[in-house]
Design a protein around this motif. Structure first.
Motif, PDB file in Angstrom:
ATOM      1  N   ASP A 110       6.367  32.194  31.049  1.00  0.00           N
ATOM      2  CA  ASP A 110       5.869  31.255  30.053  1.00  0.00           C
ATOM      3  C   ASP A 110       5.816  29.875  30.714  1.00  0.00           C
ATOM      4  O   ASP A 110       6.745  29.084  30.589  1.00  0.00           O
ATOM      5  CB  ASP A 110       6.815  31.269  28.852  1.00  0.00           C
ATOM      6  CG  ASP A 110       6.353  30.363  27.736  1.00  0.00           C
ATOM      7  OD1 ASP A 110       5.182  29.945  27.733  1.00  0.00           O
ATOM      8  OD2 ASP A 110       7.182  30.054  26.857  1.00  0.00           O
ATOM      9  N   SER A 157       3.223  26.470  32.383  1.00  0.00           N
ATOM     10  CA  SER A 157       1.976  25.722  32.485  1.00  0.00           C
ATOM     11  C   SER A 157       1.442  25.947  33.884  1.00  0.00           C
ATOM     12  O   SER A 157       2.194  25.871  34.859  1.00  0.00           O
ATOM     13  CB  SER A 157       2.271  24.235  32.280  1.00  0.00           C
ATOM     14  OG  SER A 157       1.177  23.443  32.657  1.00  0.00           O
ATOM     15  N   ASP A 174       0.036  27.140  28.711  1.00  0.00           N
ATOM     16  CA  ASP A 174       0.830  28.358  28.505  1.00  0.00           C
ATOM     17  C   ASP A 174      -0.008  29.532  28.999  1.00  0.00           C
ATOM     18  O   ASP A 174      -0.799  30.091  28.248  1.00  0.00           O
ATOM     19  CB  ASP A 174       1.188  28.519  27.028  1.00  0.00           C
ATOM     20  CG  ASP A 174       2.072  29.719  26.740  1.00  0.00           C
ATOM     21  OD1 ASP A 174       2.118  30.661  27.566  1.00  0.00           O
ATOM     22  OD2 ASP A 174       2.714  29.726  25.680  1.00  0.00           O
ATOM     23  N   ARG A 231       0.598  32.647  29.782  1.00  0.00           N
ATOM     24  CA  ARG A 231       0.759  33.960  29.149  1.00  0.00           C
ATOM     25  C   ARG A 231      -0.059  34.053  27.862  1.00  0.00           C
ATOM     26  O   ARG A 231      -0.806  35.010  27.660  1.00  0.00           O
ATOM     27  CB  ARG A 231       2.228  34.243  28.834  1.00  0.00           C
ATOM     28  CG  ARG A 231       2.396  35.627  28.212  1.00  0.00           C
ATOM     29  CD  ARG A 231       3.779  35.930  27.665  1.00  0.00           C
ATOM     30  NE  ARG A 231       4.856  35.370  28.435  1.00  0.00           N
ATOM     31  CZ  ARG A 231       5.974  34.886  27.872  1.00  0.00           C
ATOM     32  NH1 ARG A 231       6.149  34.895  26.581  1.00  0.00           N
ATOM     33  NH2 ARG A 231       6.933  34.400  28.627  1.00  0.00           N
ATOM     34  N   GLN A 232       0.040  33.048  27.006  1.00  0.00           N
ATOM     35  CA  GLN A 232      -0.712  33.074  25.752  1.00  0.00           C
ATOM     36  C   GLN A 232      -2.212  32.919  25.983  1.00  0.00           C
ATOM     37  O   GLN A 232      -3.019  33.526  25.284  1.00  0.00           O
ATOM     38  CB  GLN A 232      -0.200  31.992  24.790  1.00  0.00           C
ATOM     39  CG  GLN A 232       1.190  32.268  24.266  1.00  0.00           C
ATOM     40  CD  GLN A 232       1.285  33.617  23.583  1.00  0.00           C
ATOM     41  OE1 GLN A 232       0.439  34.008  22.782  1.00  0.00           O
ATOM     42  NE2 GLN A 232       2.326  34.366  23.918  1.00  0.00           N
TER      43      GLN A 232
END
Length: 140
Positions: free
Chosen positions: A24, A26, A55, A57-58
């Motif tokens: 998680d 940047s 982010d 992962r998102q």
């Protein structure tokens, strides 16, 4: 702006089944076509896309181009990802330099332009299908 020497350490590789294991952070992310390797890491075969996010992962999980990434896969291939931590200040420049040099087929921005001063890049870690050291010159 000024000339910069920037470095990234790429971590990975993960598949969609392993998205929760992606840090998680940047930074920058790379999307590949690869083949699953059972219990181990997938083998990356082709770079498809390079992006950046606060982010990663998102962003990977909910990216609007996921269908286009999947549309680049051949039979038996899966999407694979690598990521590198990068601060907000440098993320766009890092993405632009990598896209401009590597020209992934799903990227559109920065393929033919680089709106930053000369940037020297040093990539380490999981750099399969990437040039590890390169320089990109301004081209707007």
């Amino acid at each position: 702006m000024s000339d910069q020497i920037l470095s990234l350490k790429l971590l990975g590789y993960w598949t969609d089944e392993q998205l929760g294991d992606i840090p998680d952070i940047s930074g920058i992310f790379c999307v590949y076509a690869g083949t699953p390797a059972g219990e181990g890491e997938p083998e990356v075969e082709r770079l498809l896309y390079i992006g950046e996010s606060g982010d990663v992962r998102q962003r990977i999980r909910h990216h609007e181009l996921r269908e286009k990434w999947s549309g680049q896969l051949e039979s038996g291939q899966v999407l694979c990802y690598s990521v590198a931590a990068a601060t907000y200040v440098y993320r766009e420049r890092l993405e632009a330099a990598m896209v401009n040099l590597h020209k992934p087929p799903v990227n559109h921005d920065y393929i033919d332009r680089f709106p930053f001063d000369t940037t020297e890049m040093h990539l380490r870690g999981r750099t399969d299908k990437l040039v590890s050291q390169f320089i990109v010159e301004r081209a707007d």
